[in-house]
Scaffold this motif. Structure first.
Motif, PDB file in Angstrom:
ATOM      1  N   THR A  65      -5.024   3.651  12.958  1.00 40.02           N
ATOM      2  CA  THR A  65      -3.958   4.032  12.323  1.00 40.02           C
ATOM      3  C   THR A  65      -4.157   3.396  10.861  1.00 40.02           C
ATOM      4  O   THR A  65      -4.343   2.227  10.689  1.00 40.02           O
ATOM      5  CB  THR A  65      -2.752   3.177  12.725  1.00 40.02           C
ATOM      6  OG1 THR A  65      -2.538   3.658  14.076  1.00 40.02           O
ATOM      7  CG2 THR A  65      -1.767   3.284  11.886  1.00 40.02           C
ATOM      8  N   ARG A  66      -4.079   4.248   9.867  1.00 42.63           N
ATOM      9  CA  ARG A  66      -4.407   3.881   8.564  1.00 42.63           C
ATOM     10  C   ARG A  66      -2.687   4.039   7.749  1.00 42.63           C
ATOM     11  O   ARG A  66      -2.150   5.250   7.822  1.00 42.63           O
ATOM     12  CB  ARG A  66      -5.167   4.801   7.631  1.00 42.63           C
ATOM     13  CG  ARG A  66      -6.714   4.592   8.263  1.00 42.63           C
ATOM     14  CD  ARG A  66      -7.771   4.940   7.387  1.00 42.63           C
ATOM     15  NE  ARG A  66      -7.398   6.389   6.765  1.00 42.63           N
ATOM     16  CZ  ARG A  66      -7.818   7.530   7.446  1.00 42.63           C
ATOM     17  NH1 ARG A  66      -8.484   7.327   8.569  1.00 42.63           N
ATOM     18  NH2 ARG A  66      -7.463   8.695   6.960  1.00 42.63           N
ATOM     19  N   VAL A  67      -2.534   3.218   6.995  1.00 46.01           N
ATOM     20  CA  VAL A  67      -1.145   3.088   6.278  1.00 46.01           C
ATOM     21  C   VAL A  67      -1.067   4.422   5.472  1.00 46.01           C
ATOM     22  O   VAL A  67      -0.160   4.824   5.218  1.00 46.01           O
ATOM     23  CB  VAL A  67      -0.709   1.829   5.746  1.00 46.01           C
ATOM     24  CG1 VAL A  67       0.555   1.914   4.839  1.00 46.01           C
ATOM     25  CG2 VAL A  67      -0.638   0.725   6.648  1.00 46.01           C
ATOM     26  N   ARG A  98      -6.899  -5.372   2.650  1.00 41.15           N
ATOM     27  CA  ARG A  98      -8.389  -4.812   2.821  1.00 41.15           C
ATOM     28  C   ARG A  98      -8.924  -5.942   4.095  1.00 41.15           C
ATOM     29  O   ARG A  98      -9.646  -5.809   4.871  1.00 41.15           O
ATOM     30  CB  ARG A  98      -9.258  -4.883   1.926  1.00 41.15           C
ATOM     31  CG  ARG A  98      -9.142  -3.588   0.995  1.00 41.15           C
ATOM     32  CD  ARG A  98     -10.301  -3.543  -0.131  1.00 41.15           C
ATOM     33  NE  ARG A  98     -10.154  -4.451  -1.167  1.00 41.15           N
ATOM     34  CZ  ARG A  98      -9.240  -4.302  -2.132  1.00 41.15           C
ATOM     35  NH1 ARG A  98      -8.596  -3.086  -2.460  1.00 41.15           N
ATOM     36  NH2 ARG A  98      -8.969  -5.254  -3.126  1.00 41.15           N
ATOM     37  N   ARG A  99      -8.600  -7.382   3.758  1.00 38.96           N
ATOM     38  CA  ARG A  99      -8.871  -8.493   4.601  1.00 38.96           C
ATOM     39  C   ARG A  99      -8.338  -8.335   6.104  1.00 38.96           C
ATOM     40  O   ARG A  99      -9.147  -8.488   7.138  1.00 38.96           O
ATOM     41  CB  ARG A  99      -8.396  -9.804   3.929  1.00 38.96           C
ATOM     42  CG  ARG A  99      -8.963 -10.867   4.810  1.00 38.96           C
ATOM     43  CD  ARG A  99      -8.194 -12.289   4.455  1.00 38.96           C
ATOM     44  NE  ARG A  99      -7.089 -12.310   4.652  1.00 38.96           N
ATOM     45  CZ  ARG A  99      -6.306 -12.426   5.749  1.00 38.96           C
ATOM     46  NH1 ARG A  99      -7.368 -12.701   6.967  1.00 38.96           N
ATOM     47  NH2 ARG A  99      -4.876 -12.422   6.303  1.00 38.96           N
ATOM     48  N   LEU A 100      -6.973  -7.793   6.012  1.00 40.36           N
ATOM     49  CA  LEU A 100      -6.282  -7.707   7.420  1.00 40.36           C
ATOM     50  C   LEU A 100      -6.947  -6.337   8.072  1.00 40.36           C
ATOM     51  O   LEU A 100      -7.162  -6.465   9.355  1.00 40.36           O
ATOM     52  CB  LEU A 100      -5.089  -7.394   7.271  1.00 40.36           C
ATOM     53  CG  LEU A 100      -4.075  -8.558   6.712  1.00 40.36           C
ATOM     54  CD1 LEU A 100      -2.546  -7.881   6.315  1.00 40.36           C
ATOM     55  CD2 LEU A 100      -3.858  -9.471   7.756  1.00 40.36           C
ATOM     56  N   LEU A 128       0.812  -1.267   0.101  1.00 42.51           N
ATOM     57  CA  LEU A 128      -0.079  -0.040   0.030  1.00 42.51           C
ATOM     58  C   LEU A 128       0.938   1.390  -0.104  1.00 42.51           C
ATOM     59  O   LEU A 128       0.617   2.251  -0.573  1.00 42.51           O
ATOM     60  CB  LEU A 128      -0.989   0.166   1.218  1.00 42.51           C
ATOM     61  CG  LEU A 128      -1.942   1.055   1.096  1.00 42.51           C
ATOM     62  CD1 LEU A 128      -2.909   1.081   0.238  1.00 42.51           C
ATOM     63  CD2 LEU A 128      -2.656   1.304   2.638  1.00 42.51           C
ATOM     64  N   VAL A 129       1.960   1.360   0.593  1.00 40.70           N
ATOM     65  CA  VAL A 129       2.898   2.300   0.758  1.00 40.70           C
ATOM     66  C   VAL A 129       3.452   2.734  -0.573  1.00 40.70           C
ATOM     67  O   VAL A 129       3.465   3.664  -1.025  1.00 40.70           O
ATOM     68  CB  VAL A 129       3.884   2.056   1.865  1.00 40.70           C
ATOM     69  CG1 VAL A 129       4.975   3.135   1.816  1.00 40.70           C
ATOM     70  CG2 VAL A 129       3.426   2.003   3.219  1.00 40.70           C
ATOM     71  N   ARG A 130       3.623   1.657  -1.433  1.00 40.91           N
ATOM     72  CA  ARG A 130       4.213   1.528  -2.555  1.00 40.91           C
ATOM     73  C   ARG A 130       3.132   1.904  -3.785  1.00 40.91           C
ATOM     74  O   ARG A 130       3.251   2.225  -4.900  1.00 40.91           O
ATOM     75  CB  ARG A 130       4.932   0.221  -3.205  1.00 40.91           C
ATOM     76  CG  ARG A 130       6.185   0.051  -2.447  1.00 40.91           C
ATOM     77  CD  ARG A 130       6.838  -1.023  -2.897  1.00 40.91           C
ATOM     78  NE  ARG A 130       6.285  -2.416  -2.800  1.00 40.91           N
ATOM     79  CZ  ARG A 130       6.537  -3.142  -1.710  1.00 40.91           C
ATOM     80  NH1 ARG A 130       7.634  -2.907  -0.905  1.00 40.91           N
ATOM     81  NH2 ARG A 130       5.725  -4.307  -1.624  1.00 40.91           N
ATOM     82  N   GLY A 131       1.711   2.088  -3.060  1.00 41.50           N
ATOM     83  CA  GLY A 131       0.686   2.437  -3.945  1.00 41.50           C
ATOM     84  C   GLY A 131      -0.095   1.253  -4.822  1.00 41.50           C
ATOM     85  O   GLY A 131      -0.760   1.390  -5.537  1.00 41.50           O
TER      86      GLY A 131
END
Length: 485
Positions: A479-481, A432-434, A422-425
Motif C-alpha cells: 500500500t502506497r499513499v 521515507r523512514r516509516l 504526502l497526500v497534501r504533496g
C-alpha cells in the motif's frame, strides 16, 4: 572411346569451350534441376508428405543458390534467387527468405513464380508480425489469373484485415469464399465486429457438423473481449463437439469462469464447479477449486471465519497434486492472516503485523471485507501508531461508505502525520523512514517459498503468471499513499 571418335569430337568440344556453350549447359541443367525439385516438393505438399517436401525444398534452395552464385549475371539469375527465397519460406526460414523473395518484382509480370513469391512473402510477413507488409503482398494477388491463388489471397487478406481490427473489410473479402477455412475466419470477424448473434448462429452450424478444425480458442477469446456472456453461450454450444478431451473442456470452463468473475459471480461459480468435475484430479480442477475458495473468501468479514479455509486448502492440496504447491502457499497466507489477527491490542509491533496481514487479505486472498476490518483495527487498538493514518487511508479505499468517518478521524487525530503530508504533496524524510521500517519488518517476516518442480499453472489467455490466484504474497508492504490520494 576410340582415338578416331575422340578426334572427331575434338572440334565440337573446342567450339563449346570457346563460346561458353558448355558453361551454359551446366547453368541450364542447374536451373532445370532446381525447377524439377520444386515441382516434386509442391506435389509432396499437396499429398501431405511434409517430411519429404521439406527435404526437397532444402535441395531446391541449394541448387538455386548455386546458380545465383556461379552465374549472377545470367538471364535466369533472378528466377533462381526467387526460387531460393520460396524454398526458404517453405522451410520456415522467413528472415533469410524475404530478401531473395523481394526480387520477384524483376520477374515477368504475372508469372507463376512471381505470384507464388508474393504469397510466400505475405505469409512470412504475417509470421514475423508485419501485418501491413503482409497485406500489401496479398492485395496484389486479388486479381490473379489463377483461381487458386486468387482465392488464397482473398482468404489471407481477410485474415490479416481481421487481425488488424478491420472486421468489415475481412467480411467483404470472405464473401462467397467456399473454402473450409473461410467459415471459421468469418466467425472470428463477426465476433470481432460485435455481431455476436450472427457469430453464434454460424458457430451452431459448425458445431452441428462436428467441425473440430475451427479455432474455437481464438473465437472464445475474441467473443470474451466483446461480451463475456456471449462467450459463455458459445462454451455451452461447444460441449456438443465430438472427441474433445476432458482436459480441454475443463480448460474452456475454467477460462469462462475467469471471464465472468467481474460480471456474474454466480455463473462464474457454476463454471468453476463444472471445471472441477470435468478436470478430475488434474491441474485445471485444482485451479478451479482455488477459484471457488477465493469466492468464498471474498465473503469473509472476520478472522474467526478463517480456520475452515485452512483445513479446506489442506484437503485440496492432497486431492490436486499438480496444484499442491500453489494451494499450500495460499493456505500459508490464510494461516498468516489468522495469526496476525490474534495480536492483542497494544502488543509491541502488533500494528505492523496487523497491517501486513490486512494487505495479504486484500492483495493475495481477495478477502476485501476482512482486509477492511483488519485495517480499521489499527487506529482502534493502536491509536498512537504512526501507521494508523496509512491504515485508515487503505481502509477507506475498500469501503466508500466509511469515507466520511475516515476523513474526520484523519483530520482530528492525525493531521500532522507524514502520510497526510504526502497526500497534501509534501514528501518528508519521516515518511521515507516509516516506509523503510515497514518494508524491513515485512522482509523479516516473509519465509522463503520454494515452488515444486511440477507446479505448473494452466495457461489462461489474457492473464500473466503474476495474476494467478493464490500467487506468493509479496514480502514488502504494497500500500502506497500516493496510490490512495
Amino acid at each position: 572411346m576410340s582415338r578416331a571418335r575422340w578426334m572427331a569430337l575434338a572440334p565440337l568440344l573446342g567450339g563449346l569451350l570457346a563460346t561458353g556453350g558448355l558453361s551454359g549447359c551446366v547453368y541450364y541443367n542447374g536451373m532445370y534441376n532446381a525447377n524439377r525439385l520444386a515441382k516434386s516438393a509442391r506435389k509432396a505438399e499437396r499429398d501431405g508428405r511434409t517430411f519429404e517436401a521439406n527435404n526437397l525444398w532444402g535441395q531446391v534452395a541449394t541448387k538455386a543458390e548455386s546458380v545465383v552464385v556461379r552465374h549472377p549475371r545470367s538471364k535466369y539469375a533472378e528466377e533462381a534467387a526467387v526460387l531460393r527465397g520460396l524454398a526458404l519460406a517453405r522451410l520456415g526460414q522467413c528472415e533469410q527468405g524475404l530478401g531473395p523473395l523481394g526480387r520477384a518484382s524483376l520477374l515477368r509480370s504475372n508469372s507463376d513464380l512471381g505470384e507464388e513469391a508474393l504469397l510466400a512473402t505475405g505469409r512470412c510477413q504475417v509470421t514475423l508480425g508485419n501485418l501491413a507488409a503482409a497485406d500489401a503482398a496479398f492485395v496484389q494477388l486479388l486479381d490473379s489469373r489463377s483461381a487458386d491463388r486468387r482465392e488464397e489471397a482473398r482468404y489471407q487478406h481477410a485474415r490479416v484485415a481481421r487481425q488488424m481490427g478491420r472486421y468489415e473489410d475481412a467480411l467483404g473479402s470472405l464473401k462467397g469464399l467456399r473454402h473450409p477455412r473461410a467459415a471459421p475466419e468469418r466467425l472470428l470477424a463477426l465476433a470481432g465486429s460485435g455481431r455476436a448473434v450472427e457469430a453464434l448462429s454460424l458457430a451452431d452450424s459448425l458445431v452441428a457438423r462436428g467441425d473440430t478444425a475451427t479455432p474455437w480458442d481464438s473465437l472464445l477469446a475474441t467473443l470474451g473481449r466483446q461480451d463475456p456472456a456471449h462467450a459463455s453461450d458459445l462454451v455451452d454450444r461447444m460441449r456438443a463437439l465430438p472427441k474433445q478431451p476432458a482436459n480441454m473442456r475443463a480448460r474452456w470452463l475454467l477460462e469462462d469462469g475467469l471471464r465472468l468473475l467481474a460480471h456474474d459471480t454466480a455463473k462464474a461459480r457454476a463454471r468453476f464447479r463444472e471445471a472441477v468435475k470435468a478436470g478430475g484430479e488434474g491441474e485445471i480442477a485444482g485451479t478451479a477449486s482455488l477459484q471457488l475458495l477465493r469466492l468464498d473468501l471474498s465473503r469473509v468479514g472476520a478472522p474467526e471465519e478463517l480456520p475452515p479455509f485452512i483445513e479446506r486448502l489442506k484437503r485440496l492440496a492432497t486431492e490436486h497434486r499438480a496444484s499442491s504447491a500453489t494451494l499450500t502457499q495460499v493456505g500459508s497466507s490464510v494461516a498468516g492472516v489468522l495469526a496476525a489477527s490474534r495480536m492483542p491490542p497494544g502488543a509491541v509491533q502488533g500494528d505492523l503485523r496487523i497491517f501486513l496481514g490486512a494487505e495479504v487479505a486484500r492483495d493475495t486472498l481477495g478477502a476485501l471485507r476482512l482486509a477492511h476490518a483488519l485495517f480499521r483495527r489499527i487506529p482502534r487498538d493502536w491509536p498512537y501508531s504512526p501507521y494508523a493514518p496509512k491504515a485508515i487511508l487503505a481502509a477507506q479505499q475498500l469501503d466508500s461508505a466509511w469515507t466520511d468517518s475516515a476523513v474526520v478521524l484523519l483530520e482530528q487525530r492525525y493531521f500532522d502525520s507524514p502520510y497526510l503530508s504526502l497526500v497534501r504533496g509534501e514528501a518528508t524524510a519521516e515518511y521515507r523512514r516509516l516506509e523503510d521500517s515497514l518494508g524491513a519488518f515485512a522482509a523479516r517476516l516473509a519465509p522463503p517459498v520454494q515452488r515444486a518442480p511440477n507446479d505448473r499453472r494452466p495457461s489462461v489467455p489474457g492473464r500473466d503468471d503474476d495474476d494467478e490466484p493464490g500467487r506468493r504474497p509479496q514480502p514488502a508492504a504494497t500500500t502506497r499513499v500516493d496510490e490512495l490520494r
